[in-house]
Design a protein around this motif. Structure first.
Motif, PDB file in Angstrom:
ATOM      1  N   HIS A  50       0.861  -1.179   0.000  1.00 38.32           N
ATOM      2  CA  HIS A  50       0.000   0.000   0.000  1.00 38.32           C
ATOM      3  C   HIS A  50       0.898   1.229   0.000  1.00 38.32           C
ATOM      4  O   HIS A  50       1.610   1.468   0.976  1.00 38.32           O
ATOM      5  CB  HIS A  50      -0.903   0.046   1.231  1.00 38.32           C
ATOM      6  CG  HIS A  50      -1.863  -1.085   1.312  1.00 38.32           C
ATOM      7  ND1 HIS A  50      -2.406  -1.496   2.513  1.00 38.32           N
ATOM      8  CD2 HIS A  50      -2.389  -1.902   0.379  1.00 38.32           C
ATOM      9  CE1 HIS A  50      -3.221  -2.509   2.309  1.00 38.32           C
ATOM     10  NE2 HIS A  50      -3.217  -2.782   1.015  1.00 38.32           N
ATOM     11  N   ASP A  51       0.848   2.016  -1.054  1.00 34.35           N
ATOM     12  CA  ASP A  51       1.665   3.222  -1.148  1.00 34.35           C
ATOM     13  C   ASP A  51       0.875   4.423  -0.642  1.00 34.35           C
ATOM     14  O   ASP A  51       0.614   5.369  -1.374  1.00 34.35           O
ATOM     15  CB  ASP A  51       2.136   3.427  -2.594  1.00 34.35           C
ATOM     16  CG  ASP A  51       3.177   4.526  -2.711  1.00 34.35           C
ATOM     17  OD1 ASP A  51       3.685   4.989  -1.671  1.00 34.35           O
ATOM     18  OD2 ASP A  51       3.476   4.926  -3.849  1.00 34.35           O
ATOM     19  N   THR A  52       0.461   4.340   0.613  1.00 30.80           N
ATOM     20  CA  THR A  52      -0.343   5.400   1.233  1.00 30.80           C
ATOM     21  C   THR A  52       0.125   5.621   2.670  1.00 30.80           C
ATOM     22  O   THR A  52       0.758   4.749   3.269  1.00 30.80           O
ATOM     23  CB  THR A  52      -1.837   5.034   1.270  1.00 30.80           C
ATOM     24  OG1 THR A  52      -1.999   3.824   2.012  1.00 30.80           O
ATOM     25  CG2 THR A  52      -2.399   4.858  -0.131  1.00 30.80           C
ATOM     26  N   LEU A  53      -0.230   6.778   3.194  1.00 23.68           N
ATOM     27  CA  LEU A  53      -0.011   7.044   4.607  1.00 23.68           C
ATOM     28  C   LEU A  53      -1.156   6.422   5.401  1.00 23.68           C
ATOM     29  O   LEU A  53      -2.289   6.343   4.912  1.00 23.68           O
ATOM     30  CB  LEU A  53       0.041   8.548   4.870  1.00 23.68           C
ATOM     31  CG  LEU A  53       1.197   9.309   4.230  1.00 23.68           C
ATOM     32  CD1 LEU A  53       1.053  10.803   4.504  1.00 23.68           C
ATOM     33  CD2 LEU A  53       2.534   8.794   4.733  1.00 23.68           C
ATOM     34  N   THR A  54      -0.863   5.990   6.605  1.00 24.22           N
ATOM     35  CA  THR A  54      -1.893   5.431   7.473  1.00 24.22           C
ATOM     36  C   THR A  54      -1.524   5.747   8.913  1.00 24.22           C
ATOM     37  O   THR A  54      -0.372   6.071   9.206  1.00 24.22           O
ATOM     38  CB  THR A  54      -2.045   3.909   7.252  1.00 24.22           C
ATOM     39  OG1 THR A  54      -3.165   3.433   7.994  1.00 24.22           O
ATOM     40  CG2 THR A  54      -0.792   3.148   7.668  1.00 24.22           C
ATOM     41  N   ASP A  55      -2.500   5.649   9.803  1.00 22.73           N
ATOM     42  CA  ASP A  55      -2.225   5.931  11.203  1.00 22.73           C
ATOM     43  C   ASP A  55      -1.758   4.700  11.972  1.00 22.73           C
ATOM     44  O   ASP A  55      -1.050   4.802  12.954  1.00 22.73           O
ATOM     45  CB  ASP A  55      -3.435   6.569  11.895  1.00 22.73           C
ATOM     46  CG  ASP A  55      -4.715   5.776  11.732  1.00 22.73           C
ATOM     47  OD1 ASP A  55      -4.717   4.724  11.063  1.00 22.73           O
ATOM     48  OD2 ASP A  55      -5.746   6.225  12.270  1.00 22.73           O
ATOM     49  N   ILE A  56      -2.145   3.507  11.511  1.00 26.06           N
ATOM     50  CA  ILE A  56      -1.824   2.296  12.252  1.00 26.06           C
ATOM     51  C   ILE A  56      -1.668   1.117  11.301  1.00 26.06           C
ATOM     52  O   ILE A  56      -2.398   1.008  10.318  1.00 26.06           O
ATOM     53  CB  ILE A  56      -2.915   1.979  13.307  1.00 26.06           C
ATOM     54  CG1 ILE A  56      -2.583   0.704  14.104  1.00 26.06           C
ATOM     55  CG2 ILE A  56      -4.274   1.880  12.667  1.00 26.06           C
ATOM     56  CD1 ILE A  56      -3.540   0.441  15.261  1.00 26.06           C
ATOM     57  N   ILE A  57      -0.701   0.284  11.619  1.00 25.63           N
ATOM     58  CA  ILE A  57      -0.555  -1.020  10.978  1.00 25.63           C
ATOM     59  C   ILE A  57      -0.349  -2.020  12.102  1.00 25.63           C
ATOM     60  O   ILE A  57       0.476  -1.792  12.997  1.00 25.63           O
ATOM     61  CB  ILE A  57       0.654  -1.075  10.015  1.00 25.63           C
ATOM     62  CG1 ILE A  57       0.438  -0.146   8.823  1.00 25.63           C
ATOM     63  CG2 ILE A  57       0.887  -2.511   9.534  1.00 25.63           C
ATOM     64  CD1 ILE A  57       1.626  -0.068   7.883  1.00 25.63           C
TER      65      ILE A  57
END
Length: 138
Positions: free
Chosen positions: A56-63
């Protein structure tokens, strides 16, 4: 065991209180804790993980990486402090409230809750709110 790791300048103010809250959440969901490692980081750090492990080439808050077996909780939860800050502004909530929501969100995934469908996301949000209120009342 709950471990808090920091890859940024951010530090939790009360690790013991948060640990107790997480343990109570897991227990309330009829699960047992083996180990959770929280890693607080920045956008760049989490973006690299998102690309490398999830494509996933996106920003996210949590993985979260879930290694749980049955009702025994184990996993790694990575949280971008930058995303939490931005989301808190976007949702017009305090940074602490948004951080706590993300912290418990990962735990709820480990307890079997999903958030891909609208119905699942609604239940997840209700559970998050319920447990956030538990933290506030302690």
């Amino acid at each position: 065991m709950i471990n808090f790791n920091y890859e940024t300048k951010f530090r939790l103010r009360d690790e013991d209180q948060i640990s107790t809250w997480i343990l109570n959440t897991i227990s309330s969901e009829n699960h047992k804790l083996e180990e959770i490692n929280y890693v607080f980081c920045d956008d760049e750090y989490l973006h690299k993980l998102n690309v490398e492990f999830l494509n996933h080439d996106t920003l996210t808050d949590i993985i979260s990486f879930d290694y749980s077996i049955g009702k025994i909780i184990q996993g790694d939860i990575f949280i971008s402090i930058e995303r939490v800050e931005d989301n808190a502004k976007d949702f017009n909530v305090s940074f602490d409230d948004e951080l706590h929501r993300v912290i418990v969100h990962g735990v709820l995934h480990y307890c079997g809750y999903k958030d891909k469908s609208e119905a699942d996301a609604k239940l997840m949000r209700e559970k998050e709110t319920f447990y956030l209120n538990q933290l506030v009342s302690n």
